[in-house]
Design a protein around this motif. Structure first.
Motif, PDB file in Angstrom:
ATOM      1  N   GLU A 196       4.306  10.070  -7.382  1.00  0.00           N
ATOM      2  CA  GLU A 196       5.086  10.361  -8.577  1.00  0.00           C
ATOM      3  C   GLU A 196       4.616  10.272  -9.730  1.00  0.00           C
ATOM      4  O   GLU A 196       4.932  11.233 -10.600  1.00  0.00           O
ATOM      5  CB  GLU A 196       5.953   8.976  -8.402  1.00  0.00           C
ATOM      6  CG  GLU A 196       7.412   9.073  -9.588  1.00  0.00           C
ATOM      7  CD  GLU A 196       7.969  10.553  -9.246  1.00  0.00           C
ATOM      8  OE1 GLU A 196       8.442  10.907 -10.322  1.00  0.00           O
ATOM      9  OE2 GLU A 196       8.268  10.884  -8.213  1.00  0.00           O
ATOM     10  N   GLN A 197       3.425   9.605  -9.738  1.00  0.00           N
ATOM     11  CA  GLN A 197       2.594   9.710 -11.336  1.00  0.00           C
ATOM     12  C   GLN A 197       2.193  11.108 -11.266  1.00  0.00           C
ATOM     13  O   GLN A 197       1.928  11.764 -12.499  1.00  0.00           O
ATOM     14  CB  GLN A 197       1.879   8.672 -11.131  1.00  0.00           C
ATOM     15  CG  GLN A 197       0.827   8.844 -12.488  1.00  0.00           C
ATOM     16  CD  GLN A 197      -0.068   7.536 -12.578  1.00  0.00           C
ATOM     17  OE1 GLN A 197      -0.453   7.009 -11.744  1.00  0.00           O
ATOM     18  NE2 GLN A 197      -0.408   7.158 -13.866  1.00  0.00           N
ATOM     19  N   LYS A 210       0.868  -1.222   0.131  1.00  0.00           N
ATOM     20  CA  LYS A 210      -0.090  -0.152   0.053  1.00  0.00           C
ATOM     21  C   LYS A 210       0.749   1.208   0.012  1.00  0.00           C
ATOM     22  O   LYS A 210       0.552   2.169  -0.765  1.00  0.00           O
ATOM     23  CB  LYS A 210      -0.935   0.077   1.204  1.00  0.00           C
ATOM     24  CG  LYS A 210      -2.147  -1.120   0.994  1.00  0.00           C
ATOM     25  CD  LYS A 210      -2.978  -0.786   2.403  1.00  0.00           C
ATOM     26  CE  LYS A 210      -3.547   0.147   2.803  1.00  0.00           C
ATOM     27  NZ  LYS A 210      -4.100  -0.083   3.936  1.00  0.00           N
ATOM     28  N   ARG A 211       1.960   1.312   0.845  1.00  0.00           N
ATOM     29  CA  ARG A 211       2.698   2.389   0.724  1.00  0.00           C
ATOM     30  C   ARG A 211       3.607   2.534  -0.305  1.00  0.00           C
ATOM     31  O   ARG A 211       3.725   3.734  -1.114  1.00  0.00           O
ATOM     32  CB  ARG A 211       3.747   2.307   1.922  1.00  0.00           C
ATOM     33  CG  ARG A 211       3.295   2.447   3.192  1.00  0.00           C
ATOM     34  CD  ARG A 211       4.419   2.827   4.503  1.00  0.00           C
ATOM     35  NE  ARG A 211       5.264   1.806   4.253  1.00  0.00           N
ATOM     36  CZ  ARG A 211       5.293   0.627   5.020  1.00  0.00           C
ATOM     37  NH1 ARG A 211       3.951   0.581   5.957  1.00  0.00           N
ATOM     38  NH2 ARG A 211       5.908  -0.567   4.963  1.00  0.00           N
ATOM     39  N   GLY A 212       3.855   1.701  -1.143  1.00  0.00           N
ATOM     40  CA  GLY A 212       4.400   1.386  -2.329  1.00  0.00           C
ATOM     41  C   GLY A 212       3.603   1.940  -3.636  1.00  0.00           C
ATOM     42  O   GLY A 212       4.077   2.987  -4.243  1.00  0.00           O
ATOM     43  N   VAL A 213       2.419   1.684  -3.444  1.00  0.00           N
ATOM     44  CA  VAL A 213       1.460   2.164  -4.517  1.00  0.00           C
ATOM     45  C   VAL A 213       1.146   3.544  -4.231  1.00  0.00           C
ATOM     46  O   VAL A 213       1.135   4.352  -5.132  1.00  0.00           O
ATOM     47  CB  VAL A 213      -0.129   1.484  -4.392  1.00  0.00           C
ATOM     48  CG1 VAL A 213      -1.178   2.138  -5.032  1.00  0.00           C
ATOM     49  CG2 VAL A 213       0.182   0.083  -4.924  1.00  0.00           C
TER      50      VAL A 213
END
Length: 69
Positions: free
Chosen positions: A33-34, A24-27
């Motif tokens: 960033e996106q 979840k943190r990575g997403v």
């Protein structure tokens, strides 16, 4: 035996929760960033438009200097 099974299951559940939180943190990081990347692209598109307009005006001035119009 049952206690050991319960302890192993609890450990597996904890590991699964930790892994899900990591994902979840990575997403969330990817989304941020996106969004920043989209903003940079929008800014560049705006700059390109201004440069194109400037080049168009410069060509018109050059054509007038050369007697082309």
């Amino acid at each position: 035996m049952i206690r050991q099974d319960i302890a192993q299951q609890a450990s597996a559940d904890t590991n699964l929760r930790v892994d899900v939180e990591y994902i979840k943190r990575g997403v969330d990081d990817i989304r941020l960033e996106q969004k920043a990347q989209g903003k940079r692209i929008d800014d560049l598109a705006e700059r390109v438009t201004r440069v194109e307009e400037s080049a168009k005006q410069a060509h018109k001035r050059l054509n007038r200097l050369e007697g082309g119009e």
